[in-house]
Design a protein around this motif. Structure first.
Motif, mmCIF file in Angstrom:
data_model
loop_
_atom_site.group_PDB
_atom_site.id
_atom_site.type_symbol
_atom_site.label_atom_id
_atom_site.label_comp_id
_atom_site.label_asym_id
_atom_site.label_seq_id
_atom_site.Cartn_x
_atom_site.Cartn_y
_atom_site.Cartn_z
ATOM 1 N N ARG A 282 0.829 -1.205 0.000
ATOM 2 C CA ARG A 282 0.000 0.000 0.000
ATOM 3 C C ARG A 282 0.864 1.256 0.000
ATOM 4 O O ARG A 282 0.564 2.225 -0.704
ATOM 5 C CB ARG A 282 -0.917 -0.025 1.218
ATOM 6 N N PHE A 283 1.943 1.247 0.775
ATOM 7 C CA PHE A 283 2.854 2.390 0.770
ATOM 8 C C PHE A 283 3.437 2.603 -0.629
ATOM 9 O O PHE A 283 3.509 3.726 -1.120
ATOM 10 C CB PHE A 283 3.997 2.158 1.764
ATOM 11 N N ALA A 284 3.859 1.503 -1.257
ATOM 12 C CA ALA A 284 4.440 1.621 -2.596
ATOM 13 C C ALA A 284 3.411 2.126 -3.597
ATOM 14 O O ALA A 284 3.710 2.989 -4.430
ATOM 15 C CB ALA A 284 4.991 0.269 -3.033
ATOM 16 N N ALA A 285 2.197 1.612 -3.525
ATOM 17 C CA ALA A 285 1.151 1.991 -4.485
ATOM 18 C C ALA A 285 0.760 3.457 -4.354
ATOM 19 O O ALA A 285 0.413 4.107 -5.346
ATOM 20 C CB ALA A 285 -0.076 1.102 -4.290
ATOM 21 N N THR A 286 0.816 3.986 -3.141
ATOM 22 C CA THR A 286 0.391 5.369 -2.909
ATOM 23 C C THR A 286 1.535 6.370 -2.982
ATOM 24 O O THR A 286 1.308 7.583 -2.919
ATOM 25 C CB THR A 286 -0.280 5.493 -1.530
ATOM 26 N N GLY A 287 2.765 5.894 -3.091
ATOM 27 C CA GLY A 287 3.907 6.802 -3.128
ATOM 28 C C GLY A 287 4.258 7.400 -1.781
ATOM 29 O O GLY A 287 4.956 8.415 -1.711
ATOM 30 N N THR A 288 3.788 6.779 -0.713
ATOM 31 C CA THR A 288 4.058 7.273 0.636
ATOM 32 C C THR A 288 5.533 7.084 0.984
ATOM 33 O O THR A 288 6.081 6.005 0.805
ATOM 34 C CB THR A 288 3.189 6.524 1.654
ATOM 35 N N GLY A 289 6.162 8.126 1.511
ATOM 36 C CA GLY A 289 7.572 8.063 1.855
ATOM 37 C C GLY A 289 7.808 7.481 3.236
ATOM 38 O O GLY A 289 6.958 7.584 4.130
ATOM 39 N N VAL A 290 8.974 6.877 3.408
ATOM 40 C CA VAL A 290 9.391 6.302 4.685
ATOM 41 C C VAL A 290 10.749 6.881 5.078
ATOM 42 O O VAL A 290 11.680 6.870 4.265
ATOM 43 C CB VAL A 290 9.486 4.768 4.613
#
Length: 457
Positions: A282-290
């Motif tokens: 989900r993080f990858a699909a939404t472009g959410t940064g870590v």
């Protein structure tokens, strides 16, 4: 910036561009703060009057990008040494409640100076403590960044959920939502610069699921998106936090963030140690940064973040030093090695396909961090047209003698001394010395602030 321009030549280069271009001996040319040439072999003539630096024995990389910090903590180091996160916070919140503008300014100046001296050219800061009547704390950090000369993306953090409302912080260090939202808008209006290559950009950053209400999370996201600024918070740092979210919200921290509209390309999240496979996708699909903070996670026993899985899934990942009270060294260059080590500890093997390698670690600390902060078209790699945020590392000393691979020497060897550090073409560090401010004066002010905070705690 150096108006006459700059030419660095005869050095190894790790450009960290999309192709991973590296040169055993090459050059970088800078004019008006922008890279105009980079490549192998001797440098072209360069602009008239340009300063020329012989980089023999050195490695040029992009300046490092720090994606998570709490600068005020520089004057609270060495405390709660054996505590878990919740124990550590419980001990330190009462101490932090005594901060003021002078103390925060001294701490920020010291933390940013140390970042510069260890290769960092861009940093963020997550400041979420605003005790009443203590001055312009956010402004103090920004003034410190201007003095040191780093590119700076501070956040106006916040907490509105004290102990009486089921949160972790004491009630006297939280604010109400209306105060927070008004202060957040004021921070954007006063400081945010959306222009290309801006020195200062603001983001909004409610602190964490256990110190912030759902209403504040949602209203902060709405305000940020109306103003076109980014969002930041802590998430999934410890198993205690996961238990808190399951008990309070009936879901994991990642699911909770998703339900509030807190996943997206304008969001970056610190730590993310405890993530399911579904959350990683989900993080990858939404472009959410870590923002991966391996040394801090180790100091507090939080666990090993699944960084290789995030990278393999295509997620946006950078590195952070985290607050100096939970990671006393404050050296982003050391996080390159820590990220690699933690990845291999998590994998249980040094097999390359299951853990980070040295070049991936360097990418996380440079272009990865730039992507996390939304600055990847400006900085994070040595490419024509990008701003000249450059680190030139000395690898010709005893500590790196015998390591033929310069990237491996930087990542796996001891912290390399800086021959040169530039931000937008301006010299910030040269020959291991800060050139923008007085190091001894910075250290003296930080010591005095630490003593004063200890006396009032």
């Amino acid at each position: 910036m150096d108006s006459a321009g700059l030419v660095i030549e005869n050095c190894a280069l790790a450009t960290v561009d999309a192709a991973g271009s590296e040169y055993g001996s090459g050059h970088v040319v800078v004019e008006a703060g922008v890279i105009t040439a980079v490549g192998p072999g001797p440098a072209p003539a360069g602009p008239p009057g340009a300063r020329r630096i012989d980089g023999t024995g050195c490695l040029a990389t992009p300046g490092l990008v720090n994606t998570h910090h709490h600068l005020y903590q520089w004057i609270f180091r060495g405390l709660a040494q054996d505590a878990t996160l919740f124990e550590w916070l419980t001990e330190l919140y009462p101490r932090w409640a005594r901060i003021d503008e002078d103390a925060v300014g001294a701490a920020a100046e010291a933390g940013l100076a140390h970042l510069a001296l260890t290769g960092c050219t861009t940093s963020t800061d997550h400041h979420y403590l605003f005790p009443h009547g203590t001055g312009d704390l956010l402004g103090a950090t920004i003034e410190a960044a201007k003095r040191i000369g780093l590119r700076f993306d501070p956040t106006r953090g916040s907490m509105d959920r004290g102990r009486s409302a089921g949160g972790l912080p004491p009630d006297d260090v939280v604010e109400d939502i209306d105060t927070i939202l008004a202060a957040s808008q004021d921070a954007i209006d006063r400081f945010h610069d959306p222009s290309a290559g801006a020195a200062i950009r603001i983001a909004l950053a409610p602190c964490s699921p256990f110190s912030v209400s759902s209403d504040l999370m949602k209203e902060s996201a709405e305000l940020a998106r109306v103003n076109g600024v980014r969002l930041h918070t802590h998430l999934a740092e410890t198993s205690d936090e996961e238990a808190f979210c399951l008990d309070t919200h009936g879901c994991t921290p990642a699911e909770y963030a998703d339900s509030l509209g807190w996943l997206g390309s304008d969001v970056w999240l610190a730590h993310c140690v405890h993530l399911s496979g579904g959350a990683i996708k989900r993080f990858a699909a939404t472009g959410t940064g870590v923002a991966h903070c391996p040394s801090s996670n180790a100091r507090l026993g939080a666990g090993h973040a699944p960084i290789k899985a995030l990278v393999d899934a295509g997620a946006v990942v950078g590195l952070g030093v985290d607050g100096a009270a939970s990671q006393e060294a404050g050296m982003l260059v050391e996080e390159l090695r820590s990220a690699l080590y933690v990845s291999r500890l998590r994998a249980g093997t040094a097999e390359a396909t299951r853990a980070l390698d040295a070049r991936t670690a360097l990418r996380l600390g440079t272009i990865g961090g730039a992507r996390v902060l939304g600055r990847d078209t400006e900085v994070g790699s040595l490419e024509v047209g990008k701003y000249a945020d450059i680190a030139l590392w000395r690898l010709d000393g005893l500590g790196h003698a015998g390591i033929a691979d310069p990237v491996a020497a930087l990542v796996l060897g001891p912290p390399a001394p800086l021959r040169l550090l530039t931000v937008h073409g301006r010299t910030v560090v040269e020959d291991g010395e800060l050139r923008t401010a007085d190091q001894s004066g910075i250290a003296s002010r930080a010591r005095a602030a630490a003593r004063r905070m200890a006396e009032v705690s």
